[in-house]
Design an enzyme around this catalytic site. Sequence first.
Site, mmCIF file in Angstrom:
data_model
loop_
_atom_site.group_PDB
_atom_site.id
_atom_site.type_symbol
_atom_site.label_atom_id
_atom_site.label_comp_id
_atom_site.label_asym_id
_atom_site.label_seq_id
_atom_site.Cartn_x
_atom_site.Cartn_y
_atom_site.Cartn_z
ATOM 1 N N ILE A 238 0.858 -1.187 0.000
ATOM 2 C CA ILE A 238 0.000 0.000 0.000
ATOM 3 C C ILE A 238 0.896 1.239 0.000
ATOM 4 O O ILE A 238 0.415 2.371 0.106
ATOM 5 C CB ILE A 238 -0.946 -0.034 1.238
ATOM 6 C CG1 ILE A 238 -2.051 1.019 1.207
ATOM 7 C CG2 ILE A 238 -0.192 0.072 2.538
ATOM 8 C CD1 ILE A 238 -3.228 0.671 0.391
ATOM 9 N N ARG A 240 4.321 2.438 -2.105
ATOM 10 C CA ARG A 240 4.603 3.063 -3.397
ATOM 11 C C ARG A 240 5.176 2.001 -4.325
ATOM 12 O O ARG A 240 5.865 1.076 -3.877
ATOM 13 C CB ARG A 240 5.658 4.174 -3.271
ATOM 14 C CG ARG A 240 5.118 5.523 -2.836
ATOM 15 C CD ARG A 240 4.296 6.213 -3.933
ATOM 16 N NE ARG A 240 3.849 7.518 -3.529
ATOM 17 C CZ ARG A 240 2.690 7.781 -2.908
ATOM 18 N NH1 ARG A 240 1.850 6.814 -2.631
ATOM 19 N NH2 ARG A 240 2.369 9.022 -2.597
ATOM 20 N N GLU A 269 3.616 2.677 -12.679
ATOM 21 C CA GLU A 269 2.167 2.829 -12.827
ATOM 22 C C GLU A 269 1.851 4.087 -13.641
ATOM 23 O O GLU A 269 2.633 5.047 -13.599
ATOM 24 C CB GLU A 269 1.493 2.874 -11.437
ATOM 25 C CG GLU A 269 1.870 4.040 -10.566
ATOM 26 C CD GLU A 269 1.254 3.916 -9.164
ATOM 27 O OE1 GLU A 269 1.469 2.909 -8.477
ATOM 28 O OE2 GLU A 269 0.544 4.853 -8.778
ATOM 29 N N HIS A 287 -4.235 2.263 -7.282
ATOM 30 C CA HIS A 287 -3.726 3.320 -6.372
ATOM 31 C C HIS A 287 -4.900 4.113 -5.758
ATOM 32 O O HIS A 287 -5.010 5.324 -5.947
ATOM 33 C CB HIS A 287 -2.762 4.261 -7.117
ATOM 34 C CG HIS A 287 -1.838 4.996 -6.192
ATOM 35 N ND1 HIS A 287 -0.548 5.336 -6.542
ATOM 36 C CD2 HIS A 287 -2.020 5.463 -4.929
ATOM 37 C CE1 HIS A 287 0.022 5.988 -5.533
ATOM 38 N NE2 HIS A 287 -0.851 6.074 -4.546
ATOM 39 N N ILE A 288 -5.727 3.372 -5.026
ATOM 40 C CA ILE A 288 -6.930 3.985 -4.440
ATOM 41 C C ILE A 288 -6.890 3.976 -2.920
ATOM 42 O O ILE A 288 -7.928 4.048 -2.250
ATOM 43 C CB ILE A 288 -8.226 3.296 -4.948
ATOM 44 C CG1 ILE A 288 -8.214 1.792 -4.636
ATOM 45 C CG2 ILE A 288 -8.422 3.542 -6.435
ATOM 46 C CD1 ILE A 288 -9.562 1.105 -4.881
HETATM 47 P P1 NAP Z 1 5.249 8.003 8.051
HETATM 48 O O1 NAP Z 1 4.401 8.328 9.231
HETATM 49 O O2 NAP Z 1 6.412 8.869 7.716
HETATM 50 O O3 NAP Z 1 5.757 6.503 8.250
HETATM 51 C C1 NAP Z 1 6.724 5.911 7.455
HETATM 52 C C2 NAP Z 1 7.418 4.815 8.262
HETATM 53 O O4 NAP Z 1 8.335 4.141 7.396
HETATM 54 C C3 NAP Z 1 8.198 5.346 9.442
HETATM 55 O O5 NAP Z 1 7.825 4.621 10.580
HETATM 56 C C4 NAP Z 1 9.658 5.086 9.075
HETATM 57 O O6 NAP Z 1 10.396 4.775 10.247
HETATM 58 C C5 NAP Z 1 9.536 3.895 8.119
HETATM 59 N N1 NAP Z 1 10.668 3.815 7.198
HETATM 60 C C6 NAP Z 1 11.149 4.788 6.407
HETATM 61 N N2 NAP Z 1 12.198 4.340 5.703
HETATM 62 C C7 NAP Z 1 12.375 3.045 6.064
HETATM 63 C C8 NAP Z 1 13.302 2.046 5.694
HETATM 64 N N3 NAP Z 1 14.289 2.298 4.829
HETATM 65 N N4 NAP Z 1 13.172 0.808 6.247
HETATM 66 C C9 NAP Z 1 12.198 0.560 7.171
HETATM 67 N N5 NAP Z 1 11.282 1.481 7.560
HETATM 68 C C10 NAP Z 1 11.394 2.707 7.017
HETATM 69 O O7 NAP Z 1 4.390 7.933 6.723
HETATM 70 P P2 NAP Z 1 2.856 7.518 6.556
HETATM 71 O O8 NAP Z 1 2.004 8.715 6.662
HETATM 72 O O9 NAP Z 1 2.569 6.329 7.413
HETATM 73 O O10 NAP Z 1 2.874 7.093 4.994
HETATM 74 C C11 NAP Z 1 3.765 6.093 4.534
HETATM 75 C C12 NAP Z 1 3.760 6.014 3.022
HETATM 76 O O11 NAP Z 1 2.557 5.409 2.576
HETATM 77 C C13 NAP Z 1 3.784 7.353 2.286
HETATM 78 O O12 NAP Z 1 5.088 7.867 2.177
HETATM 79 C C14 NAP Z 1 3.166 7.034 0.951
HETATM 80 O O13 NAP Z 1 4.148 6.767 -0.021
HETATM 81 C C15 NAP Z 1 2.355 5.771 1.223
HETATM 82 N N6 NAP Z 1 0.916 6.016 1.019
HETATM 83 C C16 NAP Z 1 0.264 5.396 0.013
HETATM 84 C C17 NAP Z 1 -1.091 5.617 -0.196
HETATM 85 C C18 NAP Z 1 -1.844 4.940 -1.312
HETATM 86 O O14 NAP Z 1 -2.782 5.516 -1.840
HETATM 87 N N7 NAP Z 1 -1.508 3.723 -1.675
HETATM 88 C C19 NAP Z 1 -1.792 6.493 0.636
HETATM 89 C C20 NAP Z 1 -1.103 7.119 1.665
HETATM 90 C C21 NAP Z 1 0.254 6.879 1.846
HETATM 91 P P3 NAP Z 1 11.990 5.023 10.319
HETATM 92 O O15 NAP Z 1 12.231 6.410 9.803
HETATM 93 O O16 NAP Z 1 12.312 4.846 11.776
HETATM 94 O O17 NAP Z 1 12.621 3.974 9.486
#
Ligand code: NAP
Length: 321
Positions: A238, A240, A269, A287-288
């Site tokens: 979910i 990227r 995509e 991507h929803i």
């Molecule tokens: P967030 O609060 O910044 O959480 C991201 C998490 O990933 C953090 O806990 C971070 O912890 C961890 N992380 C980052 N780099 C890492 C690595 N190399 N290895 C392991 N863990 C790692 O972000 P969020 O709001 O939850 O969103 C996360 C992502 O979901 C977004 O960036 C976006 O790309 C995706 N997303 C997709 C959709 C969709 O429509 N499919 C919708 C919303 C979001 P550490 O920094 O401690 O590693």
Amino acid sequence: MTANSPQVAIGVRVFPESIAKLQAAGFTVRAHDSAQALQGADLVALAKGANSLLVSASSRVDAALLEQLPHLRMIANIGVGYNNIDVAAAQARGIQVSNTPDVLTETTADMAWALMFAAARRISESERWLREGHWQGIALDGWLGVDVHGSTLGIIGMGRIGSAIARRAQGFGMRVLYHNRTQLPATTAPNATWVEKHTLLQESDHVILVVPYSPQTHHLIGTSELALMKPTAVLVNIARGGVVDDVALAQALKSGQIGAAGLDVYENEPHIHAELLALPNAVLTPHIGSATKRTRLGMVNLAVDNLLDWHVGKIPRNTVS
Ligand code: NAP
């Protein structure tokens, strides 16, 4: 053009009320009116002379594009992930960048669960079969999936969305493992245990990926990681496209290396690897993750609020760096 005479280019269709809010604040709005986000030369043509830009994750805003938009001072991204924007190149040009965290957290967590259930219980696959007219009656040994309740859930990326996914797991009596680069205090991640990535992959029945895309997370899951997973495991992406090596995943699903996958995002995509499209044990959505009316409106409104902050000389509330 100064911040006192704001002109915004909007590279994808948004909601009329969001445009009205910008206009009411004094913005001159040039809006693209199509669900297909503008790219490259078309985006440059729309944004020429504008000092602010509103884009979704589908528009790539790289250094070459920024070079052609010398008036730009602010980019408001509609989405929490902002890997579509070269933030370093923007900052080097004095352009502020914002995103839309929090407003989509719960909706995206719901979608991760929907994909996990659909893949684990073979919902898409069995529905296609039923619609094709194959169903003759209940077969006790037919359409057997794997349980979600009582199983082990592994979350890679225990941030805002990862934590929301983990909270839901309590209701299903699941053991939750997670992996981040930073181990969280027990109070931040109650009922979840930090483990190394390889342990998470070996022990989880369901693995959900919810990390931002970056050079560090490119192909976080590839052939060697898939080889660690259980043959019955479900993988959900979910996060990227590019976090998973889609070619390796298609191979693992085909050979039975893992059981099933639920995917909302893909490399390249909206073009999807042909083998994934052909696999019955891959549940594919376009991507929803954040696509409910309330949440998408909340995202656009938050992006607009970031533009309004910038317009009145404040640091946008969701600035990224
Ligand atoms: P967030 O609060 O910044 O959480 C991201 C998490 O990933 C953090 O806990 C971070 O912890 C961890 N992380 C980052 N780099 C890492 C690595 N190399 N290895 C392991 N863990 C790692 O972000 P969020 O709001 O939850 O969103 C996360 C992502 O979901 C977004 O960036 C976006 O790309 C995706 N997303 C997709 C959709 C969709 O429509 N499919 C919708 C919303 C979001 P550490 O920094 O401690 O590693």
